[in-house]
Design a protein around this motif. Structure first.
Motif, PDB file in Angstrom:
ATOM      1  N   ASP A  43       0.827  -1.222   0.000  1.00  0.00           N
ATOM      2  CA  ASP A  43       0.000   0.000   0.000  1.00  0.00           C
ATOM      3  C   ASP A  43       0.860   1.271   0.000  1.00  0.00           C
ATOM      4  O   ASP A  43       0.596   2.188  -0.787  1.00  0.00           O
ATOM      5  CB  ASP A  43      -0.968   0.010   1.191  1.00  0.00           C
ATOM      6  CG  ASP A  43      -2.106  -1.002   1.008  1.00  0.00           C
ATOM      7  OD1 ASP A  43      -2.156  -1.646  -0.054  1.00  0.00           O
ATOM      8  OD2 ASP A  43      -2.927  -1.154   1.940  1.00  0.00           O
ATOM      9  N   PRO A  44       1.902   1.349   0.850  1.00  0.00           N
ATOM     10  CA  PRO A  44       2.711   2.582   0.835  1.00  0.00           C
ATOM     11  C   PRO A  44       3.390   2.825  -0.517  1.00  0.00           C
ATOM     12  O   PRO A  44       3.556   3.977  -0.929  1.00  0.00           O
ATOM     13  CB  PRO A  44       3.762   2.339   1.931  1.00  0.00           C
ATOM     14  CG  PRO A  44       3.161   1.307   2.822  1.00  0.00           C
ATOM     15  CD  PRO A  44       2.299   0.448   1.943  1.00  0.00           C
ATOM     16  N   LEU A  45       3.757   1.755  -1.228  1.00  0.00           N
ATOM     17  CA  LEU A  45       4.363   1.961  -2.561  1.00  0.00           C
ATOM     18  C   LEU A  45       3.345   2.612  -3.481  1.00  0.00           C
ATOM     19  O   LEU A  45       3.655   3.562  -4.206  1.00  0.00           O
ATOM     20  CB  LEU A  45       4.804   0.617  -3.164  1.00  0.00           C
ATOM     21  CG  LEU A  45       6.001  -0.086  -2.533  1.00  0.00           C
ATOM     22  CD1 LEU A  45       6.221  -1.447  -3.182  1.00  0.00           C
ATOM     23  CD2 LEU A  45       7.267   0.758  -2.679  1.00  0.00           C
ATOM     24  N   GLN A  46       2.128   2.091  -3.430  1.00  0.00           N
ATOM     25  CA  GLN A  46       1.081   2.652  -4.298  1.00  0.00           C
ATOM     26  C   GLN A  46       0.772   4.088  -3.921  1.00  0.00           C
ATOM     27  O   GLN A  46       0.579   4.937  -4.786  1.00  0.00           O
ATOM     28  CB  GLN A  46      -0.179   1.807  -4.204  1.00  0.00           C
ATOM     29  CG  GLN A  46      -0.049   0.563  -5.056  1.00  0.00           C
ATOM     30  CD  GLN A  46      -1.212  -0.377  -4.896  1.00  0.00           C
ATOM     31  OE1 GLN A  46      -1.988  -0.244  -3.973  1.00  0.00           O
ATOM     32  NE2 GLN A  46      -1.319  -1.326  -5.797  1.00  0.00           N
ATOM     33  N   GLU A  47       0.753   4.348  -2.610  1.00  0.00           N
ATOM     34  CA  GLU A  47       0.449   5.724  -2.177  1.00  0.00           C
ATOM     35  C   GLU A  47       1.501   6.696  -2.716  1.00  0.00           C
ATOM     36  O   GLU A  47       1.218   7.847  -2.976  1.00  0.00           O
ATOM     37  CB  GLU A  47       0.412   5.801  -0.644  1.00  0.00           C
ATOM     38  CG  GLU A  47      -0.914   5.287  -0.074  1.00  0.00           C
ATOM     39  CD  GLU A  47      -0.774   4.767   1.349  1.00  0.00           C
ATOM     40  OE1 GLU A  47       0.198   5.163   2.042  1.00  0.00           O
ATOM     41  OE2 GLU A  47      -1.615   3.953   1.762  1.00  0.00           O
ATOM     42  N   ARG A  48       2.741   6.206  -2.905  1.00  0.00           N
ATOM     43  CA  ARG A  48       3.794   7.078  -3.449  1.00  0.00           C
ATOM     44  C   ARG A  48       3.863   6.990  -4.978  1.00  0.00           C
ATOM     45  O   ARG A  48       4.807   7.482  -5.579  1.00  0.00           O
ATOM     46  CB  ARG A  48       5.137   6.712  -2.810  1.00  0.00           C
ATOM     47  CG  ARG A  48       5.172   7.062  -1.315  1.00  0.00           C
ATOM     48  CD  ARG A  48       6.576   7.249  -0.803  1.00  0.00           C
ATOM     49  NE  ARG A  48       7.395   6.064  -0.963  1.00  0.00           N
ATOM     50  CZ  ARG A  48       7.342   4.986  -0.176  1.00  0.00           C
ATOM     51  NH1 ARG A  48       6.481   4.941   0.829  1.00  0.00           N
ATOM     52  NH2 ARG A  48       8.142   3.964  -0.385  1.00  0.00           N
ATOM     53  N   MET A 202      -3.532  -6.312  -8.232  1.00  0.00           N
ATOM     54  CA  MET A 202      -3.051  -5.684  -6.992  1.00  0.00           C
ATOM     55  C   MET A 202      -2.739  -4.198  -7.195  1.00  0.00           C
ATOM     56  O   MET A 202      -2.175  -3.549  -6.321  1.00  0.00           O
ATOM     57  CB  MET A 202      -1.792  -6.418  -6.499  1.00  0.00           C
ATOM     58  CG  MET A 202      -2.067  -7.888  -6.187  1.00  0.00           C
ATOM     59  SD  MET A 202      -0.616  -8.743  -5.528  1.00  0.00           S
ATOM     60  CE  MET A 202       0.461  -8.829  -6.936  1.00  0.00           C
ATOM     61  N   GLY A 203      -3.072  -3.702  -8.388  1.00  0.00           N
ATOM     62  CA  GLY A 203      -2.855  -2.274  -8.643  1.00  0.00           C
ATOM     63  C   GLY A 203      -1.444  -1.936  -9.102  1.00  0.00           C
ATOM     64  O   GLY A 203      -1.036  -0.772  -9.071  1.00  0.00           O
ATOM     65  N   PHE A 204      -0.695  -2.954  -9.571  1.00  0.00           N
ATOM     66  CA  PHE A 204       0.658  -2.701 -10.086  1.00  0.00           C
ATOM     67  C   PHE A 204       0.698  -2.972 -11.587  1.00  0.00           C
ATOM     68  O   PHE A 204      -0.222  -3.568 -12.141  1.00  0.00           O
ATOM     69  CB  PHE A 204       1.678  -3.589  -9.364  1.00  0.00           C
ATOM     70  CG  PHE A 204       1.978  -3.109  -7.967  1.00  0.00           C
ATOM     71  CD1 PHE A 204       3.030  -2.257  -7.725  1.00  0.00           C
ATOM     72  CD2 PHE A 204       1.157  -3.482  -6.906  1.00  0.00           C
ATOM     73  CE1 PHE A 204       3.278  -1.781  -6.439  1.00  0.00           C
ATOM     74  CE2 PHE A 204       1.396  -3.014  -5.614  1.00  0.00           C
ATOM     75  CZ  PHE A 204       2.463  -2.167  -5.388  1.00  0.00           C
TER      76      PHE A 204
END
Ligand SMILES: Cc1cc2nc3c(=O)[nH]c(=O)nc-3n(C[C@H](O)[C@H](O)[C@H](O)COP(=O)(O)OP(=O)(O)OC[C@H]3O[C@@H](n4cnc5c(N)ncnc54)[C@H](O)[C@@H]3O)c2cc1C
Length: 492
Positions: A43-48, A202-204
């Protein structure tokens, strides 16, 4: 003998020589295997906005191979996307597994997660069993004569070597080097339903890997290793020159456990013993010992994840404000005006890899030329490095900041120009990553601002237009750093 167990794979994505898998197969009648794409990490990777993350892609590709290998043996991998803290206890209950087997992870966030998982399992009458797997010696296995953890590398390394060589034929007989060979037939492996979440689920999105020469999985690691063993004899010299294929590039595989560190150490010792390792194999082994060393430091001193190993270094007043932020931004983008630093940062940004010499040079430049808190750089590396590993990354940054165990003394400051002249003498590394400088001569390429205007014009360089002026002058920055670090002497 227990009945049903679950092996939870984390940073050990291989099906061979795997402590937890071996223990589960030895002790249980039915062994399930699982991996959780942990949203606490993703999640933190996506948030960035880091949705094209090479590491997530690397893991995904490595899991496909691991699953195929387990299926070939009659099992398979259950792959889920969620929060491991809750997914694992839920999965254990679903499968009726009384024990969850894992390999140790020494990072503070991971030990906290594992403690929560162990507590949730225990509340349900199940247990978590954890094993040493990713290092040769861990925790308090090696202690000083006074019974304390080591904080200086050379005596640690000597103790490490003594412990290995205490056994007559270490490669074949040292307990810490022996491969975990499955002792029973694979019929105990439980089949898994087909399918795993895609990166997109997974949003990647896929990130370039093979285009960058990064072959994931056990097979990728093996191919890389065999190639490196042909060159290991020259490692001690070649490893210093970023334009040469001097180092092994095994770090990403060690990070995700697609290779066994025991296998690497055995190969290094064999090369030393049979003479094929020349003067390089012992130096390479030493690097693997550094890796053990930093895991041991993190285990005994988890505060290093947040603060200086040596507390007096927390008193340093780092640069702050807009100028510091602008300079940090220039460093991140590879726009400091120091070609070796900039080329290294471009390599990192474009590939996720940076050569060890250049990690030292860029870290030193950020801390001791720009006066910026080493934790800013540590975080940036953590975000970008394919091989990011908290223990080694923190060790490297605290070494450069002089705040770590066995660190570089604070008054020894890398000169980014002389480092460039020594380790990229013809400028070929710089030319590769900064093509706008490619027409500069080997004499001018290390410090373009010192070149006469005529030569810059001939090479098509306009400083401040197509290549930056230096953000600071090294000699002046060096003076400021000496002053900044005086606080250490006053408080020590
Ligand atoms: C500021 C800084 C940050 C770093 N961050 C990381 C990181 O996040 N992850 C990481 O794996 N390494 C890190 N290193 C250590 C080192 O730079 C990399 O391990 C190395 O460049 C990886 O390339 P390689 O696999 O070709 O190494 P090789 O030279 O072939 O070395 C073999 C293996 O030994 C280990 N190793 C080598 N040098 C070190 C070292 N100084 N400390 C600990 N282990 C080492 C690695 O696992 C490496 O794969 C960092 C170093 C510095 C100075």
């Amino acid at each position: 003998m227990t009945d049903t167990t679950l092996v939870w794979f984390r940073r050990d994505l291989r099906s061979y020589d795997h402590a937890a898998l071996y223990e589960a197969l030895t002790r249980a009648r039915r062994v399930h295997c699982a991996f959780i794409f942990d949203r606490e990490i993703l999640d933190p990777l996506q948030e960035r906005g880091l949705v094209a993350d090479r590491r997530v892609h690397f893991i995904h590709r490595s899991l496909v191979e691991l699953d195929a290998e387990l299926r070939r043996r009659g099992g398979g991998l259950i792959v889920r996307y969620g929060y491991a803290r809750t997914e694992i206890p839920a999965l254990a209950a679903e499968l009726g597994a009384d024990t969850v087997f894992v390999n140790h992870d020494y990072e503070p966030a991971a030990t906290s997660r594992d403690a929560d998982v162990a507590a949730a399992l225990a509340a349900d009458g199940r247990q978590l069993l954890s094993f040493k797997d990713g290092v040769i010696f861990e925790k308090s296995e090696l202690l000083t004569g006074a019974g304390k953890p080591y904080s200086v590398f050379t005596p640690y390394k000597n103790a490490w070597m003594r412990a290995i060589l205490a056994v007559a034929d270490p490669v074949n007989a040292h307990p810490s080097l022996q491969a975990y060979l499955s002792p029973v037939d694979d019929a105990r492996l439980a089949p898994a339903p087909q399918g795993m979440p895609s990166l997109e689920d997974m949003g990647f999105v896929p990130a370039p890997l093979t285009e960058l020469g990064i072959e994931p999985g056990m097979s990728g690691a093996q191919a890389l290793l065999e190639g490196f063993l042909d060159r290991i004899a020259d490692y001690d010299v070649a490893r210093n020159f970023p334009s040469r294929p001097g180092t092994s590039h095994m770090s990403v595989h060690l990070r995700f456990g697609t290779v066994s560190v025991r296998a690497l150490v055995r190969r290094a010792l064999e090369a030393m013993h049979n003479g094929t390792g020349g003067s390089g194999a012992a130096v390479w082994l030493s690097e693997l010992i550094w890796r053990d060393f930093y895991f041991m430091i993190l285990h005994h001193h988890p505060h290093v994840a947040e603060r200086a190993f040596k507390p007096e270094y927390d008193r340093i007043a780092w640069e702050s404000g807009q100028q510091a932020e602008d300079r940090f931004d220039a460093w991140c983008r590879g726009a400091t005006g120091y070609p070796l630093v900039d080329a290294a940062m471009r390599q990192l940004n474009e590939t996720g890899f940076m050569h060890n010499r250049l990690r030292m040079v860029t870290a030193s430049f950020l801390i001791k030329d720009l006066g910026i808190d080493y934790r800013w750089g540590e975080r940036y590396f953590a975000e970008r490095l394919n091989d990011f590993d908290l223990a080694a990354n923190n060790g490297g940054w605290q070494w450069a900041a002089s705040s770590g165990c066995d660190a570089q003394p604070y008054f020894r400051i890398f000169n980014p120009v002389t480092q460039s002249e020594r380790f990229d003498p013809d400028g070929s590394f710089i030319r590769r990553w900064l093509p706008q400088l490619s027409r500069l001569s080997a004499r001018d390429i290390h410090a373009p601002w010192l070149a006469p205007q005529t030569r810059l014009r001939e090479a098509g360089i306009v400083l401040g237009a197509n290549y930056p002026e230096p953000v600071v002058m090294h000699d002046e920055a060096r003076e400021r750093t000496q002053q900044r670090y005086l606080v250490i002497r006053k408080t020590a």
